[in-house]
Design an enzyme around this catalytic site. Structure first.
Site, short mmCIF file in Angstrom:
data_model
loop_
_atom_site.label_atom_id
_atom_site.label_comp_id
_atom_site.label_asym_id
_atom_site.label_seq_id
_atom_site.Cartn_x
_atom_site.Cartn_y
_atom_site.Cartn_z
N TYR A 1 0.82 -1.22 0.00
CA TYR A 1 0.00 0.00 0.00
C TYR A 1 0.85 1.26 0.00
O TYR A 1 0.65 2.16 -0.82
CB TYR A 1 -0.93 0.00 1.22
CG TYR A 1 -1.90 1.15 1.22
CD1 TYR A 1 -2.96 1.19 0.32
CD2 TYR A 1 -1.76 2.20 2.12
CE1 TYR A 1 -3.86 2.25 0.31
CE2 TYR A 1 -2.65 3.27 2.13
CZ TYR A 1 -3.70 3.29 1.22
OH TYR A 1 -4.58 4.34 1.22
N LYS B 1 1.14 3.93 -3.13
CA LYS B 1 0.59 5.26 -2.94
C LYS B 1 1.65 6.34 -3.16
O LYS B 1 1.35 7.44 -3.65
CB LYS B 1 -0.02 5.39 -1.54
CG LYS B 1 -1.41 4.79 -1.42
CD LYS B 1 -2.37 5.48 -2.36
CE LYS B 1 -3.81 5.17 -2.10
NZ LYS B 1 -4.74 5.87 -2.99
#
Length: 306
Positions: free
Chosen positions: A193, A197
């Site tokens: 993640y 991102k």
């Protein structure tokens, strides 16, 4: 031990908001541009749904709701008509990780509406959080990059031309990012993640460099951290030690991006193009830091050197 860069970013404005939406995001002082048409990718629940609520309250002309599955979008559409019976709401399916799906979405918007002022990329995937790479599931990490990183690329590739070709369009591309992209240690510092991102935020910087100048189309591109929100994606997927931090209002991001859309429409926020901001920051204090942000080219990723 806290991550110093994250602490500095989180406190970029002296005043922080989150549990409630501040009054300076709710003033109906500025209308959206006429015929304002917005696409929200990942609009079926949570932050994306409440972004749609905010634009309906702001009297957007057309709101296009999109996600991989349709049933929830019908519920969101009904809610939007309750908020604002005059708003036009269209539902179009899209899997942001699939180039053909995003291309079909772009073609459908062009053929049925022939206008797009703002694209908001909210669709995201967070794999189960582990703090050691050898414990990560390669398929889960791949899915995170396919959705968060390549999904943003797909949206830019197929939808930026439509944004730029819209007559008198607002030309806005907003990615809902995360401060997780800036962390290296802590409760949720995981490879899938956080790194995907970070890549998403860097892509938005590239969009500004490639299309931000008037000669290149005048695109306004921005990454927005929505706050720490207990969404469906976070529920059951967040370490118990981090759950107490998920206290921000699910509607905060929607109020913030509507504020952005209105001010960009008035020509006031071009200096923020290509940067990373947080919906938790006080907007008056953020604007007050314009000189230092522009002068030092802040709110972008860089390798620290001395």
């Amino acid at each position: 031990m806290p991550d110093p860069p994250l602490a500095a970013l989180n406190n970029f404005t002296p005043t922080q908001h989150g549990p409630t939406i501040p009054p300076n995001l709710s003033l109906p002082d500025t209308p959206l541009p006429p015929n304002f048409t917005i696409l929200i990718l990942g609009a079926s629940e949570g932050i994306g749904e409440h972004i749609a609520h905010a634009y309906a309250r702001a009297s957007a002309h057309t709101i296009i709701l999109s996600s991989r599955t349709l049933p929830n979008l019908q519920r969101v559409k009904s809610t939007l008509h309750t908020i604002n019976p005059a708003v036009r709401v269209e539902i179009l399916p899209c899997d942001i990780s699939s180039p053909p799906s995003v291309e079909t979405l772009s073609d459908s918007i062009k053929n049925s509406i022939n206008r797009l002022d703002c694209t908001i990329v909210n669709a995201a995937y967070a794999p189960p959080i582990t703090l050691k790479t050898h414990l990560d599931s390669p398929p889960d990490v791949q899915r995170a990059f396919d959705t968060n990183c390549m999904g943003t690329f797909n949206a830019a590739h197929y939808l930026v031309p439509l944004l730029l070709s819209t007559d008198n369009g607002a030309r806005q591309f907003i990615a809902i990012g995360s401060m997780a992209g800036s962390i290296r240690r802590g409760h949720i510092a995981n490879m899938g993640y956080c790194v995907s991102k970070m890549a998403q935020t860097r892509m938005v910087e590239y969009l500004h460099e490639q299309y931000g100048a008037a000669a290149d189309g005048g695109l306004f591109a921005l990454t927005v951290h929505p706050g720490a929100v207990m969404t469906g994606m976070a529920r059951g997927n967040t370490p118990e030690t981090f759950v107490p931090f998920l206290v921000d209002d699910v509607g905060l991001c929607g109020a913030f991006v509507v504020w952005v859309s209105k001010r960009v429409g008035r020509g006031e926020l071009g200096w923020l193009g290509g940067r990373f901001v947080s919906a938790t920051w006080d907007v008056d204090e953020l604007v007050g830091r314009r000189e230092v942000v522009v002068g030092r080219d802040l709110l972008k990723f860089e390798v620290g050197v001395e």
